[in-house]
Scaffold this motif. Structure first.
Motif, PDB file in Angstrom:
ATOM      1  N   LEU A  80       0.833  -1.201   0.000  1.00  0.00           N
ATOM      2  CA  LEU A  80       0.000   0.000   0.000  1.00  0.00           C
ATOM      3  C   LEU A  80       0.871   1.255   0.000  1.00  0.00           C
ATOM      4  O   LEU A  80       0.618   2.199  -0.751  1.00  0.00           O
ATOM      5  N   ALA A  81       1.909   1.258   0.836  1.00  0.00           N
ATOM      6  CA  ALA A  81       2.797   2.418   0.901  1.00  0.00           C
ATOM      7  C   ALA A  81       3.501   2.655  -0.428  1.00  0.00           C
ATOM      8  O   ALA A  81       3.609   3.794  -0.888  1.00  0.00           O
ATOM      9  N   VAL A  82       3.968   1.590  -1.063  1.00  0.00           N
ATOM     10  CA  VAL A  82       4.650   1.727  -2.355  1.00  0.00           C
ATOM     11  C   VAL A  82       3.686   2.251  -3.415  1.00  0.00           C
ATOM     12  O   VAL A  82       4.034   3.139  -4.202  1.00  0.00           O
ATOM     13  N   VAL A  83       2.461   1.731  -3.439  1.00  0.00           N
ATOM     14  CA  VAL A  83       1.478   2.174  -4.425  1.00  0.00           C
ATOM     15  C   VAL A  83       1.097   3.640  -4.193  1.00  0.00           C
ATOM     16  O   VAL A  83       1.010   4.423  -5.146  1.00  0.00           O
ATOM     17  N   VAL A  84       0.895   4.023  -2.946  1.00  0.00           N
ATOM     18  CA  VAL A  84       0.568   5.424  -2.639  1.00  0.00           C
ATOM     19  C   VAL A  84       1.710   6.339  -3.066  1.00  0.00           C
ATOM     20  O   VAL A  84       1.491   7.384  -3.680  1.00  0.00           O
ATOM     21  N   PHE A  85       2.954   5.942  -2.772  1.00  0.00           N
ATOM     22  CA  PHE A  85       4.109   6.743  -3.153  1.00  0.00           C
ATOM     23  C   PHE A  85       4.240   6.817  -4.673  1.00  0.00           C
ATOM     24  O   PHE A  85       4.444   7.892  -5.245  1.00  0.00           O
ATOM     25  N   PHE A  86       4.137   5.665  -5.350  1.00  0.00           N
ATOM     26  CA  PHE A  86       4.268   5.592  -6.807  1.00  0.00           C
ATOM     27  C   PHE A  86       3.264   6.503  -7.502  1.00  0.00           C
ATOM     28  O   PHE A  86       3.618   7.339  -8.329  1.00  0.00           O
ATOM     29  N   TRP A  87       1.981   6.343  -7.164  1.00  0.00           N
ATOM     30  CA  TRP A  87       0.955   7.145  -7.815  1.00  0.00           C
ATOM     31  C   TRP A  87       0.991   8.607  -7.368  1.00  0.00           C
ATOM     32  O   TRP A  87       0.657   9.501  -8.152  1.00  0.00           O
ATOM     33  N   GLU A  89       3.741  10.239  -6.745  1.00  0.00           N
ATOM     34  CA  GLU A  89       4.833  10.808  -7.530  1.00  0.00           C
ATOM     35  C   GLU A  89       4.397  11.056  -8.982  1.00  0.00           C
ATOM     36  O   GLU A  89       4.657  12.125  -9.543  1.00  0.00           O
ATOM     37  N   LEU A  90       3.739  10.059  -9.588  1.00  0.00           N
ATOM     38  CA  LEU A  90       3.264  10.245 -10.969  1.00  0.00           C
ATOM     39  C   LEU A  90       2.216  11.350 -11.056  1.00  0.00           C
ATOM     40  O   LEU A  90       2.204  12.130 -12.016  1.00  0.00           O
ATOM     41  N   PHE A  91       1.338  11.425 -10.038  1.00  0.00           N
ATOM     42  CA  PHE A  91       0.318  12.479 -10.038  1.00  0.00           C
ATOM     43  C   PHE A  91       0.961  13.855  -9.913  1.00  0.00           C
ATOM     44  O   PHE A  91       0.554  14.796 -10.600  1.00  0.00           O
ATOM     45  N   TRP A  92       1.966  13.978  -9.067  1.00  0.00           N
ATOM     46  CA  TRP A  92       2.672  15.253  -8.922  1.00  0.00           C
ATOM     47  C   TRP A  92       3.332  15.657 -10.242  1.00  0.00           C
ATOM     48  O   TRP A  92       3.229  16.814 -10.672  1.00  0.00           O
ATOM     49  N   ILE A 107      11.067   4.204 -13.869  1.00  0.00           N
ATOM     50  CA  ILE A 107      12.011   4.910 -12.994  1.00  0.00           C
ATOM     51  C   ILE A 107      11.311   5.298 -11.690  1.00  0.00           C
ATOM     52  O   ILE A 107      11.877   5.150 -10.604  1.00  0.00           O
ATOM     53  N   VAL A 108      10.075   5.767 -11.793  1.00  0.00           N
ATOM     54  CA  VAL A 108       9.302   6.123 -10.605  1.00  0.00           C
ATOM     55  C   VAL A 108       9.090   4.884  -9.736  1.00  0.00           C
ATOM     56  O   VAL A 108       9.174   4.953  -8.503  1.00  0.00           O
ATOM     57  N   ALA A 109       8.837   3.735 -10.356  1.00  0.00           N
ATOM     58  CA  ALA A 109       8.676   2.490  -9.598  1.00  0.00           C
ATOM     59  C   ALA A 109       9.966   2.134  -8.868  1.00  0.00           C
ATOM     60  O   ALA A 109       9.930   1.709  -7.707  1.00  0.00           O
ATOM     61  N   MET A 110      11.113   2.316  -9.529  1.00  0.00           N
ATOM     62  CA  MET A 110      12.394   2.029  -8.863  1.00  0.00           C
ATOM     63  C   MET A 110      12.633   2.975  -7.697  1.00  0.00           C
ATOM     64  O   MET A 110      13.091   2.557  -6.634  1.00  0.00           O
ATOM     65  N   VAL A 111      12.291   4.242  -7.878  1.00  0.00           N
ATOM     66  CA  VAL A 111      12.439   5.217  -6.793  1.00  0.00           C
ATOM     67  C   VAL A 111      11.507   4.850  -5.634  1.00  0.00           C
ATOM     68  O   VAL A 111      11.854   5.027  -4.467  1.00  0.00           O
ATOM     69  N   SER A 112      10.345   4.287  -5.950  1.00  0.00           N
ATOM     70  CA  SER A 112       9.394   3.889  -4.906  1.00  0.00           C
ATOM     71  C   SER A 112       9.961   2.806  -4.004  1.00  0.00           C
ATOM     72  O   SER A 112       9.571   2.691  -2.845  1.00  0.00           O
ATOM     73  N   LEU A 126       4.991   6.171   3.909  1.00  0.00           N
ATOM     74  CA  LEU A 126       3.576   6.331   3.594  1.00  0.00           C
ATOM     75  C   LEU A 126       3.169   7.801   3.657  1.00  0.00           C
ATOM     76  O   LEU A 126       2.470   8.301   2.769  1.00  0.00           O
ATOM     77  N   SER A 127       3.630   8.508   4.654  1.00  0.00           N
ATOM     78  CA  SER A 127       3.334   9.931   4.781  1.00  0.00           C
ATOM     79  C   SER A 127       3.936  10.732   3.628  1.00  0.00           C
ATOM     80  O   SER A 127       3.317  11.675   3.132  1.00  0.00           O
ATOM     81  N   THR A 128       5.119  10.356   3.176  1.00  0.00           N
ATOM     82  CA  THR A 128       5.740  11.040   2.039  1.00  0.00           C
ATOM     83  C   THR A 128       4.911  10.841   0.777  1.00  0.00           C
ATOM     84  O   THR A 128       4.710  11.779  -0.001  1.00  0.00           O
ATOM     85  N   GLY A 129       4.419   9.624   0.567  1.00  0.00           N
ATOM     86  CA  GLY A 129       3.545   9.379  -0.582  1.00  0.00           C
ATOM     87  C   GLY A 129       2.282  10.222  -0.522  1.00  0.00           C
ATOM     88  O   GLY A 129       1.851  10.802  -1.521  1.00  0.00           O
ATOM     89  N   LEU A 130       1.682  10.312   0.657  1.00  0.00           N
ATOM     90  CA  LEU A 130       0.491  11.145   0.821  1.00  0.00           C
ATOM     91  C   LEU A 130       0.815  12.626   0.621  1.00  0.00           C
ATOM     92  O   LEU A 130       0.019  13.374   0.044  1.00  0.00           O
ATOM     93  N   ALA A 131       1.998  13.047   1.069  1.00  0.00           N
ATOM     94  CA  ALA A 131       2.421  14.442   0.873  1.00  0.00           C
ATOM     95  C   ALA A 131       2.593  14.755  -0.613  1.00  0.00           C
ATOM     96  O   ALA A 131       2.265  15.861  -1.061  1.00  0.00           O
ATOM     97  N   LEU A 132       3.081  13.790  -1.387  1.00  0.00           N
ATOM     98  CA  LEU A 132       3.199  14.000  -2.838  1.00  0.00           C
ATOM     99  C   LEU A 132       1.820  14.197  -3.475  1.00  0.00           C
ATOM    100  O   LEU A 132       1.662  15.025  -4.380  1.00  0.00           O
TER     101      LEU A 132
END
Length: 168
Positions: A80-87, A89-92, A107-112, A126-132
């Motif tokens: 869940l944390a990886v998916v939240v961060f991944f999306w 980042e892509l949304f940002w 590349i975004v997946a690797m950064v995740s 998880l908080s960083t993904g939500l912040a993005l």
């Protein structure tokens, strides 16, 4: 279909390993297990303290622990944390550039799965993904986006306060 396929591809590595190598994942799983025990079976001398940050994983896990079991949950929250961060980042990137950056998705997946994930700071990650997500929503002002971003920031605050403050 693209979104579903990318989500599954990004999340799968969390489930193909026997255990997620993480510094604090076992402590969050134990905390959720202990919280569930204290809530369901009174234990003399133990009570739940109310914490306002670094508790989102326990809050998500504790209700599901009896239903799904530890093995499933050990992979599900990092996924869940990886998916939240991944999306997030892509949304940002989408909001900043005006277009979906599909060629950057690998590349975004690797950064995740980068250093914060491997260090095991699960709530911070998880908080960083939500912040993005919040930054992406606030990239172009609208009242509705601001309200949604405030709600997401509130959830992120329970995970870890620093990324939410960084996004602000």
């Amino acid at each position: 279909i693209r979104v579903l396929c990318l989500t599954v591809l990004v999340a799968v590595p969390c489930f193909w390993q026997m255990h997620i190598p993480s510094a604090d994942l076992p402590s969050h799983l134990y905390g959720a297990s202990l919280a569930r025990t204290v809530q369901t079976t009174p234990v003399p001398g133990l009570k739940l303290a109310s914490a306002w940050t670094n508790t989102l994983s326990e809050r998500l896990w504790a209700p599901l622990l009896g239903i799904l079991g530890e093995r499933w949950l050990e992979g599900s929250l990092p996924a869940l944390a990886v998916v939240v961060f991944f999306w997030g980042e892509l949304f940002w990137i989408r909001r900043a550039t005006g277009t979906w950056a599909w060629p950057l998705a690998p590349i975004v997946a690797m950064v995740s799965y980068g250093v914060i994930f491997h260090l095991g700071f699960l709530n911070f990650f998880l908080s960083t993904g939500l912040a993005l997500w919040c930054i992406g929503l606030l990239w172009r002002y609208s009242a509705g986006a601001t309200a949604v971003a405030a709600g997401i920031a509130g959830i992120g605050w329970f995970a870890h306060a620093l990324p939410v403050l960084w996004a602000a």
